[in-house]
Design an enzyme around this catalytic site. Structure first.
Site, PDB file in Angstrom:
ATOM      1  N   ARG A 195       4.424 -70.019  68.123  1.00 32.44           N
ATOM      2  CA  ARG A 195       5.131 -69.919  69.246  1.00 32.44           C
ATOM      3  C   ARG A 195       6.073 -70.649  69.957  1.00 32.44           C
ATOM      4  NH1 ARG A 195       0.249 -67.700  68.701  1.00 32.44           N
ATOM      5  NH2 ARG A 195       0.186 -69.782  67.808  1.00 32.44           N
ATOM      6  N   THR A 196       5.767 -71.949  70.008  1.00 29.97           N
ATOM      7  CA  THR A 196       6.640 -72.967  70.721  1.00 29.97           C
ATOM      8  C   THR A 196       7.696 -72.895  70.135  1.00 29.97           C
ATOM      9  OG1 THR A 196       4.457 -74.143  71.293  1.00 29.97           O
ATOM     10  CG2 THR A 196       6.621 -75.237  71.523  1.00 29.97           C
ATOM     11  N   LYS A 248       9.956 -88.354  51.901  1.00 28.42           N
ATOM     12  CA  LYS A 248      10.608 -89.617  51.052  1.00 28.42           C
ATOM     13  C   LYS A 248      10.422 -91.015  51.938  1.00 28.42           C
ATOM     14  CE  LYS A 248      14.164 -86.889  48.902  1.00 28.42           C
ATOM     15  NZ  LYS A 248      15.859 -86.626  49.475  1.00 28.42           N
ATOM     16  N   ARG A 299       8.695 -82.048  68.480  1.00 29.67           N
ATOM     17  CA  ARG A 299       7.157 -81.807  68.368  1.00 29.67           C
ATOM     18  C   ARG A 299       6.749 -82.913  67.147  1.00 29.67           C
ATOM     19  NH1 ARG A 299       2.963 -76.818  67.901  1.00 29.67           N
ATOM     20  NH2 ARG A 299       3.506 -76.967  70.157  1.00 29.67           N
ATOM     21  N   HIS A 342       2.144 -81.285  76.570  1.00 32.12           N
ATOM     22  CA  HIS A 342       3.018 -80.356  76.003  1.00 32.12           C
ATOM     23  C   HIS A 342       3.497 -79.743  77.442  1.00 32.12           C
ATOM     24  CE1 HIS A 342       4.189 -77.025  74.083  1.00 32.12           C
ATOM     25  NE2 HIS A 342       2.999 -76.511  73.316  1.00 32.12           N
TER      26      HIS A 342
END
Ligand code: NCD
Length: 309
Positions: A58-59, A87, A109, A137
């Site tokens: 959703r975000t 890596k 995020r 958030h």
């Protein structure tokens, strides 16, 4: 000019009541404009990078929809690019590299608390924190309050039960901070002792909000205007046996709610797992899908504040 023009958004503690109210009004107006046109032109020629190093549905999508609806361009740092992190590239180097391409805004995020603040120190583009581990958030809190305002017509003088994994969840902390800017708010934290709200969150809202903690939702349902349910953050438990033991400890079902004379509005940041049964979806009080939809308008309003006004 907006107070948020060119600013980073790292914590919900940065939002004043005035700025939130003006974002909510802007969100309403963008919603109306999008009723007539699919794409607006507020962010024409602006570029957003979405850099999600933790899973998101959703975000990420709602940020991308929001920017595209504003007429902007989105570049997603997808899973292929995450290959260089596999890596061994550091988070700092990744941010520096992305910022070097000169985007107008970066949405991040990452699993580590404090990562968005670190990115903001490195990048010259404004950073929006879309979730830093268990910490915060802030844009979820904005869409949560916007939903409350639309559904109840006010944010002042309300009682909100926040239930579930309050220890490892990042939405309960940001929601508490945002609510603390309004008058006469009472919060009841509903969780087993092991998952109760973190001390640092209470310290920050102390004196601004009336709060208490309980273990069972049944004790408080009738006094709530909103019941905000959250899932157990399985990925943040170091002991999976503890997760298994706690996961059945609170489940909201339609049968449970119907036992009470007054059913609060039910919200959830989603995704849900076992804590909110599907039969609740049929109740008129279920607001979590409307809440998710609101995310696009609220995020568009926020982006417009940061980039254009
Ligand atoms: C939340 C998150 O990522 O913190 N989801 C979301 O952004 N809608 C809640 C969660 O993952 O439990």
């Amino acid at each position: 000019m907006s107070q948020l023009y060119c600013r980073d958004i790292i914590s919900a503690l940065e939002f004043s009541r005035d700025i939130m109210d003006s974002i909510f009004e802007e969100a309403d107006s963008i919603r109306r404009e999008l009723g007539g046109k699919k794409i607006l032109d507020y962010c024409k020629d602006k570029i957003m990078v979405t850099l999600f190093l933790e899973p998101s549905t959703r975000t990420r999508l709602s940020f991308q929809f929001a920017m595209i609806r504003l007429g902007g361009i989105v570049i997603d740092f997808g899973l292929e690019q995450a290959a260089s992190i596999v890596k061994g590239e550091s988070f700092e180097d990744t941010v520096k590299m992305v910022d070097g391409y000169n985007p107008d805004i970066i949405v991040i995020r990452h699993r580590e608390p404090g990562s968005a603040a670190r990115a903001a120190e490195i990048a010259s583009a404004p950073i929006i924190n879309a979730g830093d581990g268990w910490n915060e958030h802030p844009t979820q809190a904005l869409l949560d309050l916007y939903t409350i305002r639309r559904e109840l017509g006010r944010i002042d003088n309300i009682t909100v039960g926040i239930m579930g994994d309050l220890r490892y969840g990042r939405t309960p902390s940001s929601l508490s901070y945002a609510l603390s800017r309004y008058r006469g708010v009472r919060i009841v934290y509903i969780a087993p002792k092991e998952l109760q709200i973190r001390r640092e969150v209470l310290d920050k809202i102390d004196g601004l909000v009336e709060f208490r903690m309980v273990e069972k939702v049944e004790e408080v349902i009738e006094e709530l205007d909103i019941l905000y349910v959250t899932r157990l953050q399985r990925e943040r438990f170091s002991d999976l046996a503890e997760y298994e033991r706690l996961k059945g400890s609170y489940i909201v079902t339609s049968d449970l709610l119907k036992k009470f004379k007054r059913i609060p509005l039910i919200m959830h940041p989603l995704p849900r797992v076992d804590e909110l049964s599907r039969d609740v979806d049929l109740l008129p009080e279920a607001k979590y899908f409307a809440q998710a939809e609101n995310g696009v308008y609220v995020r568009a309003a926020l982006i417009k504040h940061i980039l254009t006004i």
